[in-house]
Scaffold this active site. Structure first.
Site, PDB file in Angstrom:
ATOM      1  N   ASP A  18       0.806  -1.214   0.000  1.00 13.17           N
ATOM      2  CA  ASP A  18       0.000   0.000   0.000  1.00 13.17           C
ATOM      3  C   ASP A  18       0.842   1.269   0.000  1.00 13.17           C
ATOM      4  OD1 ASP A  18      -2.638  -0.462  -0.421  1.00 13.17           O
ATOM      5  OD2 ASP A  18      -3.306   0.099   1.579  1.00 13.17           O
TER       6      ASP A  18
ATOM      7  N   ASP B  58     -11.604  -6.582   9.978  1.00 13.60           N
ATOM      8  CA  ASP B  58     -11.649  -8.035  10.059  1.00 13.60           C
ATOM      9  C   ASP B  58     -12.843  -8.517  10.886  1.00 13.60           C
ATOM     10  OD1 ASP B  58     -10.586  -6.896  12.340  1.00 13.60           O
ATOM     11  OD2 ASP B  58      -8.672  -7.961  12.230  1.00 13.60           O
TER      12      ASP B  58
END
Length: 729
Positions: free
Chosen positions: A137, A441
């Site tokens: 990223d 998550d």
């Protein structure tokens, strides 16, 4: 597929005894609440509102204790039969896509990242069925260079691991270990391989120190993507297939095919929100769909290397079980760390969570998705709802034409990694990982459970994955602030387990999610309980029954029984006695800082006054700080001006002042009646002071760089003085 069972389940022993104990605790708690509710000081009496606050705090603690019983009521433990899985021909096994995410080459050094990548490339699994993807990223050419180096080293490392059954298969972890009892390698071959690894590591570190790759590498495939003006927040999508397993030339030193290896840096533009790790994972799901499209996806953090080469086969035992595997959406391994000190200085080992709580959740329909060490069905991640009629196509793979070269696939995949691809789509909502929460998550796992899938928790004898835990107090507190804030966001939103999960999840699983969702609100009653009784002691106001009163029995029983059980449970899970005491200290510090700040920020985000942020936990520490960590000396120096440290120091100093002054008055006046009246408050204050001994040392005694800054001491003394002057009503 083999029709025999591929996994078994065992229930925890001693549950009847535990239920009797929990029942006795509940009786004791009810007596405490009864005493508190029937002995409220009258109107106009000093301490009336302090007493009411104690009742409110104890009601909250009761509610939270009941919530925590869900994971201790009936834990279950899984085991696999990998020898039965071996009856399945390799050609029949499903493909496996492995996602590794990194976001910052400074906080997550490239050498660490590629060691994790090499460990998952070396799984004991047909290499032509393995595809490894790295999401960068930061879009860093330094990380890409490290990955390019890893492709060269993998040609030697993978056959070395196969020949000698090496464990672990992270070269950094393997070569840092002094003993290798499981492998068959001789010292000469090991030394040669270590030399190759160290040379590669040195080249990577040299490039990282330089801050750019050498010009002679620009002509090699992929490096031309990095042009002047590119930044981590502003660059085009980059997809590079460094190893293509379908290419007959992609073989190791033994002539065995290498796993496919892909680098991806999704497009970043300042005007587009990128949704942090969830956005990266969703881009990987799409990019992998046109390259390998394996039916099973494993995701690991870049510092969480594979510690067991058989983990894939363990996970497949659950998915491929024909009797009970059809509704399993994901298989979660525990999060373990290799750098935990002997006595778990910062309470990061999570041994009770791993051994008890996640196993308890499994009995209600499955553990949470905790973001790493998790095997998913691709279709489940893509939003599929569970149906009894659904049959998984384990042989499915991408429909790749013969003329589809790596260059063609790269171009096709780049459009899927653009920053505008998700506009007006279901990605981040019904498809992929969910957006808008810092614990992407957990909220994704909750959505999967609500779509009818269950999950499985597997804690094998040999740890499947090992990572790097925070090695300073500041990093630990910041990490828990993010976790507690994100989990509370879920509770305060339409995704609350009691709302979204109503009629879809068992009550025990709804309660289990709330254990972590309610971490943050615990801060307020805890802060109240460690300050108001102490201040009341200072003011001569009793908030508990006298030591000579029979009502002290339920208070004493609840306090002693709860802590005694917690100690036994902790020791049974592998903690030391000192480790348990450290866990109690961090329990106090996290509740009065991380969870307090997490509560405030979560409420601000729900009200729209703040935006979701994502803090990367550093994986490297200063050499002096690392040495202090190994010696189990708490670290305050790296962020000594943190507001969290001011709260910690103020709470510690306030309790010390209250204890000293309170005892001084009793001794000076020979007031043994006062001891009878204030015994519980003295003991409570004394416990808080004992837990804070390292804080006093850091404030006044230590001279090293890890001490608390003088400014923190001055500010905390000021706040303590103000608290001393406040009246108790």
């Amino acid at each position: 597929m083999a029709e025999r069972r591929l996994f078994g389940t065992e229930r925890a022993k001693g549950r009847t005894a535990y239920k009797l104990f929990a029942s006795s605790m509940l009786v004791g708690i009810c007596l405490v609440l009864f005493y508190r509710a029937t002995n409220v000081p009258g109107r106009g009496e000093q301490g009336r509102w302090a007493w009411m606050g104690m009742l409110a705090a104890e009601l909250w603690f009761t509610f939270y204790w009941i919530i925590t019983q869900s994971v201790r009521w009936n834990p279950i433990y899984r085991h696999t039969f990998k020898e039965r899985l071996s009856q399945i021909d390799d050609a029949e096994l499903p493909g496996m896509d492995i996602f590794v995410c990194t976001a910052d080459p400074v906080a997550e050094p490239p050498a660490l990242v590629i060691s994790t990548l090499l460990s998952v490339m070396a799984y004991d699994y047909p290499p032509e069925k393995l595809s490894v993807y790295l999401s960068d990223d930061a879009g860093s050419e330094l990380t890409f260079y490290a990955l390019w180096e890893a492709t060269q080293f993998a040609r030697h490392w993978l056959p070395f691991c196969r020949r000698h059954k090496v464990e672990p298969r992270s070269p950094a972890a393997y070569f840092s270990s002094r003993s290798h009892p499981c492998d068959t390698c001789n010292d000469t071959e090991r030394s040669y391989m270590k030399k190759l690894y160290k040379e590669m590591e040195s080249r990577i570190d040299a490039v990282v120190m330089l801050g750019k790759v050498h010009e002679d590498l620009r002509a090699r495939k992929g490096f031309s993507e990095w042009k002047s003006g590119m930044t981590s927040r502003n660059h085009q999508p980059i997809v590079q297939i460094l190893i293509d397993s379908s290419d007959k030339s992609s073989v190791d030193d033994d002539g065995t095919a290498l796993p496919t290896l892909v680098y991806m840096a999704r497009e970043k533009r300042p005007q587009h929100h990128h949704n942090f790790k969830a956005g990266a994972m969703n881009a990987l799901i799409r990019v992998s769909s046109v390259i390998s499209n394996s039916p099973v996806i494993l995701n690991v953090d870049c510092d969480m290397y594979s510690n067991y080469a058989e983990s894939i086969r363990d996970a497949l035992c659950f998915f491929l079980d024909e009797e009970k595997g059809h509704d399993i959406g994901f298989v979660q391994f525990p999060q373990n760390f290799e750098n935990i000190t002997k006595n778990d200085l910062y309470a990061n080992a999570f041994k009770v969570i791993n051994a008890v709580e996640l196993a308890g959740l499994d009995s209600w329909g499955g553990p949470l998705y905790i973001g790493t060490g998790c095997f998913h069905r691709r279709e489940v991640l893509c939003g599929r709802k569970y149906s009894k009629d659904y049959k998984e196509d384990w042989k499915r793979e991408t429909r790749r034409k013969k003329e589809d070269t790596a260059f063609i696939l790269e171009d096709r995949a780049k459009s899927l990694a653009s920053c505008t691809y998700e506009h007006n789509t279901s990605w981040g909502k019904e498809m992929g990982l969910q957006y808008g929460c810092s614990v992407e998550d957990v909220i994704t796992g909750l959505a999967i459970h609500c779509r009818g899938w269950r999950s499985v928790y597997f804690n094998p004898p040999r740890k499947g994955f090992l990572g790097v835990a925070p090695s300073t107090l500041a990093e630990t507190l910041v990490q828990h602030k993010r976790w507690s804030e994100g989990n509370l966001q879920i509770i305060l939103s339409k995704y609350c387990p009691f709302l979204q999960g109503h009629g879809k999840l068992k009550l025990g699983l709804q309660m289990g999610y709330c254990i972590y969702g309610l971490w943050a609100p615990n801060s307020i009653p805890t802060l109240y309980y460690v300050t108001i009784p102490s201040l009341s002691l200072l003011k001569g106001i009793s908030l508990f029954p006298k030591a000579s009163s029979p009502w002290i029995i339920p208070f004493a029983y609840v306090a002693i029984a709860k802590n005694a059980y917690g100690l036994v449970e902790s020791l049974a899970c592998g903690d030391t006695l000192i480790g348990w005491w450290n866990i109690q200290r961090l329990w106090l510090l996290k509740r009065t800082t991380s969870y307090l700040y997490g509560t405030v920020d979560a409420i601000l985000k729900v009200m729209g006054f703040s935006k979701v942020a994502f803090a990367i936990t550093g994986k490297v520490a200063d050499a002096d700080a690392s040495k202090r960590y190994e010696q189990e000396i708490m670290e305050f120096g790296s962020s000594s001006s943190s507001p969290m440290f001011v709260v910690i120091a103020t709470t510690a100093l306030l309790n010390l002042l209250c204890l000293v002054v309170g005892l001084q008055r009793l001794v000076a006046d020979w007031d043994f009646g006062g001891l009878d009246k204030f015994l519980i408050q003295i003991l409570l204050c004394g416990v808080v002071v004992a837990l804070n001994l390292p804080i006093y040392e850091a404030l006044f005694l230590r001279k090293d760089k890890g001490r608390m800054a003088p400014a923190v001491a001055y500010i905390s003394l000021g706040f303590t003085a103000v608290a001393y002057l406040l009246p108790i009503v």
